[in-house]
Scaffold this active site. Structure first.
Site, PDB file in Angstrom:
ATOM      1  CG  HIS A 206       9.368   5.799   5.145  1.00 33.13           C
ATOM      2  ND1 HIS A 206      10.693   5.207   5.379  1.00 33.13           N
ATOM      3  CD2 HIS A 206       9.157   6.616   6.409  1.00 33.13           C
ATOM      4  CE1 HIS A 206      10.994   5.799   6.441  1.00 33.13           C
ATOM      5  NE2 HIS A 206      10.269   6.397   7.109  1.00 33.13           N
ATOM      6  CB  ILE A 207       5.036   7.516   0.523  1.00 35.29           C
ATOM      7  CG1 ILE A 207       4.330   6.908   1.746  1.00 35.29           C
ATOM      8  CG2 ILE A 207       3.910   7.349  -0.642  1.00 35.29           C
ATOM      9  CD1 ILE A 207       3.210   7.906   2.289  1.00 35.29           C
ATOM     10  CG  ASP A 226      13.581  14.922   0.682  1.00 38.29           C
ATOM     11  OD1 ASP A 226      12.550  14.289   0.583  1.00 38.29           O
ATOM     12  OD2 ASP A 226      13.815  15.713   1.700  1.00 38.29           O
ATOM     13  CG  ASP A 309      -6.773   9.862  -0.318  1.00 34.14           C
ATOM     14  OD1 ASP A 309      -7.792   9.455  -0.683  1.00 34.14           O
ATOM     15  OD2 ASP A 309      -5.963   9.425   0.524  1.00 34.14           O
ATOM     16  CD  GLU A 314      -9.187  14.754   5.145  1.00 33.26           C
ATOM     17  OE1 GLU A 314      -9.350  14.271   5.891  1.00 33.26           O
ATOM     18  OE2 GLU A 314      -8.174  14.897   4.267  1.00 33.26           O
ATOM     19  CG  HIS A 344      -7.391  11.013   4.470  1.00 34.13           C
ATOM     20  ND1 HIS A 344      -7.100  12.379   5.301  1.00 34.13           N
ATOM     21  CD2 HIS A 344      -6.003  10.482   4.447  1.00 34.13           C
ATOM     22  CE1 HIS A 344      -5.882  12.056   5.771  1.00 34.13           C
ATOM     23  NE2 HIS A 344      -5.344  10.983   5.056  1.00 34.13           N
ATOM     24  CB  ILE A 345      -9.249   5.806   0.822  1.00 35.80           C
ATOM     25  CG1 ILE A 345      -8.972   6.117  -0.790  1.00 35.80           C
ATOM     26  CG2 ILE A 345     -10.692   6.097   0.965  1.00 35.80           C
ATOM     27  CD1 ILE A 345      -9.560   5.525  -1.756  1.00 35.80           C
ATOM     28  N   GLY A 346      -5.570   6.847   1.362  1.00 43.15           N
ATOM     29  CA  GLY A 346      -4.355   6.426   0.763  1.00 43.15           C
ATOM     30  C   GLY A 346      -3.941   5.504   1.619  1.00 43.15           C
ATOM     31  N   GLY A 347      -3.936   5.168   3.234  1.00 48.40           N
ATOM     32  CA  GLY A 347      -3.571   4.232   4.034  1.00 48.40           C
ATOM     33  C   GLY A 347      -4.831   3.013   4.115  1.00 48.40           C
TER      34      GLY A 347
END
Length: 466
Positions: A206-207, A226, A309, A314, A344-347
């Protein structure tokens, strides 16, 4: 005081009542749930039910989950405890025995020990894409489905990657740090346009596929690797091996889950295969990259820059220091030029968190109230159409059992005095799940029916929606 742990797997009955009968859903309807639910309710109102055991359902939400999700749960009549930080295993062991559902993001870890202590737990919601922070197998054996949000933050992560590609190629993060330190350092050496450069995407899900489209819009050439053959979008091209991608790409970006096959998939050998002066971006999972090997590749100037990220370990809450006590290489990595580190701000956008909150809260509610497991990552996906409001004496049997021969015959023998209006069963690995709607069940028969089903030899969890 921590409750006594339950054995996993178990043959002793877990019997829980829940509420409200379901609205109809199919696999193809999954992403259109709200619209289909509104249409269904306009045509035919579902029957409003009440918990068989009159126990209020309690939800524990951690890691600052979207306020919209909190409000949604409260509108369903659930008791919600909302915390902004993650909880340690010891804290979870103390709290989890009191809750029927838990919602987490990426930092809280639901281990086997936690699941065994969760004597009331019915469902787990991961308000993110990944589910590797949950022991999925143990959860399934305990009759606990796990839901996530596989789509909702894809755009946010893809946009972050695009920003990192440009930031690395122009070294603007380094220039910004210098300006904050009062240093004027205007230069063009080793600063590049991204137009015409090759982006290598590892994991075209999806990403990765959204990122592919955005990168081509910037004039980049896109290749991807993939483990399965996937139809490319636009002019992207799939390559046969990871090595082929690493040797050809100016920028390599990772979008894979953390599974045994992907731990340290980028290590010394793979870094050496990358082009001299190329860039690596990891917004997937922290253990996908061998960080000490990455540090050496940066110090030797083989790589021109990195954006990370995610990290092997963490911090559990905001304000906690990110240093060598968290990861032994932190100080060294932070001292290297053209290294972009984000927490870890990807989403972490308003849009993504709102959509994740909506998707996962609806999945949890459908299971707690309706028994639907559509979208569960560790469980058979089973659903039935709604019980209509006029079907006053109908009940729903939700039966999680070990996947072994003869179980359905045994259950149907128990249900034989009643009219089984609809029934659906499916299995996944060692666990199977049955939904059955039974007509004309008197209130006096409910408890007896539940006890009888829960005493079957394969029982894991029996719930009745009445």
């Amino acid at each position: 005081m921590v409750s006594q742990p339950i054995p996993i797997p178990t043959s002793s009955p877990r019997v829980v009542g829940a509420s409200i009968s379901p609205s109809a859903h199919s696999l193809s309807d999954r992403l259109r749930h709200r619209d289909s639910l509104a249409t269904l309710n306009a045509i035919r109102q579902p029957k409003v039910l009440h918990p068989a055991d009159n126990e209020d359902l309690r939800l524990l939400l951690l890691e600052n989950i979207s306020p919209e999700a909190v409000r949604y749960f409260k509108l369903q009549g659930f008791h919600v405890d909302h915390h902004t930080a993650a909880l340690s295993e010891a804290e979870l062991l103390e709290k989890i025995p009191n809750y029927h559902a838990i919602g987490i993001r990426s930092k809280t870890r639901i281990t086997e020990k936690v699941i065994k202590a969760a004597t009331k737990l019915l469902v787990i919601g991961c308000f993110c894409i990944g589910t590797n922070q949950v022991d999925l197998i143990t959860a399934a054996k305990a009759g606990i489905p796990v839901f996530n949000s596989p789509f909702s933050n894809s755009r946010s992560v893809a946009e972050l990657v695009i920003s990192e590609i440009i930031a690395l190629s122009r070294q603007w993060a380094q220039r910004s740090q210098e300006m904050h330190a009062g240093i004027w350092n205007k230069q063009s050496q080793a600063c590049w346009e991204v137009r015409g450069k090759t982006l290598g995407i590892v994991g075209y899900g999806h990403i990765g596929s959204q990122l592919s489209v955005l990168a081509e819009a910037l004039g980049m050439r896109v290749i991807f690797y993939d483990v399965i053959n996937i139809m490319p979008l636009g002019s992207a091209r799939q390559v046969e091996t990871l090595s082929a991608l690493l040797a050809d790409a100016d920028f390599v970006t990772l979008h894979v889950p953390e599974i045994p096959e992907t731990v340290n998939m980028i290590s010394k050998q793979q870094l050496a295969q990358m082009k001299q002066g190329s860039y690596l971006i990891n917004n997937a999972r922290g253990r996908v990259v061998d960080i000490p090997a990455l540090v050496e590749a940066l110090k030797s100037k083989h790589l021109a820059g990195v954006a990370l990220d995610v990290y092997p370990v963490e911090p559990g809450s905001n304000g906690t220091r990110f240093d060598d006590q968290v990861n032994s290489w932190a100080t060294t990595l932070c001292s290297i030029p053209n290294v972009i580190l984000t927490p870890h701000i990807g989403g972490s956008t308003e849009e993504a968190q709102r959509m994740i909150g909506e998707e996962v809260s609806q999945s949890l509610t459908r299971y707690l109230n309706y028994g639907s497991t559509i979208g569960a990552v560790n469980f058979p996906e089973v659903d039935l159409r709604a019980i209509a409001a006029e079907q006053g004496n109908n009940i729903r049997v939700c039966y999680v059992h070990n996947n072994q021969p003869g179980v359905l015959r045994q259950v149907n023998d128990i249900l034989s005095p009643y009219n089984v209006e609809k029934q659906f069963s499916d299995s996944k690995g060692d666990i199977a799940y049955l939904l059955a709607d039974i007509a004309d069940v008197s209130p006096s028969d409910v408890n007896k029916l539940r006890e009888t089903i829960s005493q079957t030899s394969a029982n894991v969890l029996t719930r009745l929606l009445v």
